[in-house]
Design an enzyme around this catalytic site. Structure first.
Site, PDB file in Angstrom:
ATOM      1  N   LYS A  25       0.840  -1.197   0.000  1.00  0.00           N
ATOM      2  CA  LYS A  25       0.000   0.000   0.000  1.00  0.00           C
ATOM      3  C   LYS A  25       0.876   1.248   0.000  1.00  0.00           C
ATOM      4  CE  LYS A  25      -4.013  -2.020   2.255  1.00  0.00           C
ATOM      5  NZ  LYS A  25      -4.815  -2.000   3.461  1.00  0.00           N
TER       6      LYS A  25
ATOM      7  N   HIS B 126       2.484   6.767   3.031  1.00  0.00           N
ATOM      8  CA  HIS B 126       2.030   8.156   2.956  1.00  0.00           C
ATOM      9  C   HIS B 126       2.747   9.054   3.960  1.00  0.00           C
ATOM     10  CE1 HIS B 126      -0.289   7.112   6.449  1.00  0.00           C
ATOM     11  NE2 HIS B 126      -0.889   6.145   5.770  1.00  0.00           N
TER      12      HIS B 126
ATOM     13  N   HIS C 205       3.144   7.967   7.526  1.00  0.00           N
ATOM     14  CA  HIS C 205       4.230   7.027   7.804  1.00  0.00           C
ATOM     15  C   HIS C 205       5.566   7.749   7.871  1.00  0.00           C
ATOM     16  CE1 HIS C 205       1.313   4.054   5.856  1.00  0.00           C
ATOM     17  NE2 HIS C 205       1.408   3.687   7.120  1.00  0.00           N
TER      18      HIS C 205
END
Ligand code: ARG
Length: 553
Positions: free
Chosen positions: A145, A148, A151
Site C-alpha cells: 500500500k 504516505h 508514515h
C-alpha cells in the site's frame, strides 16, 4: 575545591545548591529542581542562573507565606557573593545569580569539549534517572500500500524519540510493525498471478506490488470471480498453504529489503521488523481469552503487546502514529488493563497531526523514496543557484542531508499534534528558521576549524571571551541539558529545535564580529574554542533529531 568546580559544571551548580541549602535551610533536592539557567535575551544582559522562589516554596508547609517578591528579597538578603557567585539580584519571583566570569567561561567550554557527544546528558538533571528498557514502535507502513506522509512523520518522530531515549542511557528496541497480513494479501496473491512480473518484483518490489494491488482492486470491483479468488487465496494463507505462504513471504522479504535500503538513506534503522502476520496464531489464544470476557476486537495489537512484554520485559512502550489512531490505542490499553495486565500503564501513544499538501513531481506521496528523491533534486537545484556553494565530493549526498534537515526541522518546529500545510518553498528557505540554516551554520563553523584549527588546540585565555556576544553564547550553551530534559519529558522535539536555531543565530552573528583572522593569537585561539564548542553542541542536537550534519555545502 576550586579545581573541582572548574572541571565540572555540574559541580558548579551543585556548589551553588549546597551553599543555598545551608543558608536557606532547604533540602538540596528541592533546590536542584528550582534552579535553572536563564534564557538569553536579545535586548539585555541576563544573569546566569535563577532560583524560582515559587517552585521552591511549593513544597514548604508555610501556608501563611507572604508575597513571592517579598520572599525573594528576604531570601536574597541572606545570601552573600563569593568566589563562585559574583552578583546576586532579584527578578520577578526569582533570585538571580551571576557566576564569576572566568569560571563560567572555563567551566562551560571545558565541559563541552571534554564531554563531546555526551555534553548535556551527564547533567545532574539526569543523574538519578533509572535505566529503562524502552520499546518504540514507529514507521509501520503497509506492504503493497501507499507509504504516505503519516508514515513519514511516524518514521522521523519515532527515530527522534528512540535517539533521545538512547542518548539518555536507556536500552531502546526499535520496532517496525508492518501491515503484512490481511485481505490485501489475498488480492495481491491473485493479482500477482494475473498481472505480476517476476523481474519487476525483483527489481522494484514496492512499486510493482503497489501497481498490482491498485490494478487488482479495480478489477475485483467489476469481476466477482477475481474477488472470489482473492478470498480463496487469503483463506489458503490463513490455513497455512505452503505455496501461498511462499509467495506472501517473498513479497514481504523483498519489500523489507527495499525498505531497509531507503531507511538507510534516512539514517534510520530498526531492531525488529515485526508485523501483523506475527500474531495471526497468537491472536487465536488471545481471542479465546477475550471471547470469555466478551471482548472481541483489537486482538492483533493485544497479541503484539503481550508478546513484546514477554520478549523485552519493557518499562515503557511507545507507539508513534497519527492522531486518528488515538482512540484505537486507548481501547487497546484499556483492554490490556481489563485482561489483567497491569503493565498496560507502561504503554503510551505519541500521536501527531496531519500534514496537508505534500506533493512530489509524480503527484501525491506514494513511496518514501519519492520524497527522498524530491528532496535531493530540489536541494541540488537550490545549491546550484547559490553562489557560495562549495565544490563538493558528493553533491548528491550533501543535497540529501541538507534537504532532510530542512524537512525534519519544518516538521519538528511546532507541537507534534498540530496539523500543518506543507510547502517545499518554506522548507528550503536558506534564511530564517530552517534546517538549511542549521546545516549552513554547521558547515561554516567546520570550515573555520579547518582553516584556523591547528596551532590553537592548547589552553585558551578566558579573559578573551568576556564580550557580551561570547557571554551570551556561553549562557546559551549552559542551558542545553535543561532543553534535553524538557524534550525527554514531553517527547516534543520543538524545544531542541528552537534551542538549536537560537544557537545558530548567535553563531552567525558572532561569526561576523568575533573575527579570527588578523586577531592576536590569544584572542583567535579563545574564539576558536568558543566556535568549536558551538559546533559540537549543534552537531549533537542535530543528530538527536535525526539529522546528519554536513561539513561543507
Ligand atoms: N500499519 C498501520 C497504518 O499504516 C500503523 C500501525 C500502527 N501500530 C499498531 N500497533 N497498530 O495505519
Amino acid at each position: 575545591m576550586t579545581r573541582n568546580i572548574v572541571f565540572s559544571f555540574a559541580k558548579a551548580v551543585f556548589f551553588l545548591v549546597k551553599k543555598l541549602s545551608r543558608v536557606l535551610d532547604l533540602p538540596p533536592e528541592n533546590l536542584i529542581k528550582s534552579i535553572s539557567a536563564v534564557p538569553i535575551s536579545r535586548n539585555e544582559e541576563v544573569a546566569d542562573f535563577q532560583l524560582c522562589v515559587n517552585s521552591l516554596l511549593e513544597n514548604s508547609n508555610d501556608h501563611s507565606r507572604p508575597d513571592v517578591q517579598v520572599q525573594a528579597t528576604r531570601l536574597a538578603e541572606k545570601l552573600k557573593c563569593d568566589r563562585v557567585v559574583s552578583e546576586i539580584s532579584t527578578g520577578r519571583g526569582t533570585i538571580n545569580f551571576k557566576i564569576n566570569r572566568e569560571l563560567l567561561t572555563k567551566t562551560v567550554l571545558q565541559q563541552v569539549i571534554n564531554d563531546g557527544s555526551k555534553y548535556g546528558l551527564k547533567s545532574e538533571l539526569f543523574s538519578g534517572l533509572p535505566q529503562k528498557k524502552i520499546v518504540v514502535e514507529f514507521s509501520s507502513p503497509n506492504v503493497a500500500k501507499k507509504f504516505h506522509v503519516g508514515h513519514l512523520r511516524s518514521t522521523i518522530i519515532g527515530n527522534f524519540i528512540a535517539n533521545l531515549k538512547e542518548a539518555l542511557g536507556h536500552q531502546v528496541t526499535r520496532i517496525n510493525y508492518l501491515g503484512d497480513w490481511g485481505m490485501q494479501f489475498g488480492l495481491l496473491g491473485t493479482g500477482f498471478q494475473l498481472f505480476g512480473y517476476e523481474e519487476k518484483l525483483q527489481s522494484n518490489p514496492l512499486q510493482h506490488l503497489f501497481e498490482v494491488y491498485v490494478q487488482v482492486n479495480k478489477e475485483a470491483a467489476d469481476d466477482k470471480n477475481i474477488a472470489k479468488s482473492a478470498h480463496e487465496f487469503f483463506q489458503r494463507l490463513e490455513l497455512g498453504d505452503t505455496q501461498a505462504l511462499a509467495l506472501w513471504q517473498k513479497f514481504r522479504d523483498l519489500s523489507i529489503e527495499e525498505y531497509m535500503r531507503i531507511y538507510k538513506r534516512l539514517g534510520v534503522h530498526f531492531d525488529e521488523y515485526s508485523g501483523e502476520s506475527f500474531y495471526r496464531e497468537k491472536s487465536q489464544e488471545v481471542l479465546k481469552l477475550l471471547d470469555s470476557k466478551g471482548l472481541l476486537q483489537k486482538t492483533v495489537d493485544l497479541a503484539a503487546a503481550i508478546d513484546r512484554m514477554d520478549k523485552y520485559n519493557f518499562d515503557t512502550m511507545i507507539y508513534v502514529t497519527d492522531k486518528g489512531q488515538k482512540k484505537h490505542f486507548q481501547q487497546v490499553f484499556q483492554m490490556l488493563q481489563i485482561m489483567g495486565y497491569d503493565w498496560a500503564e507502561r504503554c503510551q501513544h505519541v500521536p501527531f497531526g496531519v500534514v496537508q499538501g505534500m506533493k512530489t513531481r509524480r503527484g501525491n506521496v506514494t513511496f518514501l523514496e519519492d520524497v527522498l528523491n524530491e528532496i535531493r533534486s530540489r536541494m541540488l537545484q537550490n545549491m546550484a543557484s547559490i553562489k557560495t556553494t562549495k565544490e563538493l565530493e558528493n553533491p548528491q549526498q550533501t543535497a540529501e542531508r541538507v534537504g532532510l534537515a530542512a524537512l525534519i526541522i519544518q516538521d519538528f518546529k511546532g507541537l507534534l499534534l498540530s496539523d500543518y500545510q506543507f510547502s517545499w518553498d518554506r522548507v528550503f528557505q536558506s534564511r530564517g528558521d530552517t534546517g538549511v540554516f542549521l546545516q549552513y551554520t554547521h558547515a561554516r563553523l567546520h570550515s573555520l576549524e579547518e582553516t584556523f584549527g591547528c596551532g590553537y588546540l592548547n589552553d585558551f585565555n578566558t579573559a578573551c571571551l568576556q564580550d557580551p556576544q561570547s557571554i551570551s553564547i556561553l549562557q546559551h550553551l549552559l542551558r542545553f541539558d535543561e532543553v534535553l530534559c524538557r524534550s525527554s519529558q514531553d517527547l516534543q522535539p520543538r524545544h531542541i529545535v528552537s534551542y538549536l536555531l537560537t544557537l545558530s543565530h548567535l553563531a552567525a552573528m558572532a561569526h561576523k564580529t568575533l573575527l579570527i583572522r588578523n586577531s592576536p593569537p590569544e584572542v583567535a585561539g579563545a574564539r576558536l574554542h568558543l566556535f568549536r564548542a558551538v559546533r559540537s553542541v549543534l552537531a549533537n542536537g542535530m543528530k538527536l533529531l535525526g539529522i546528519t550534519p554536513v561539513c561543507r555545502m
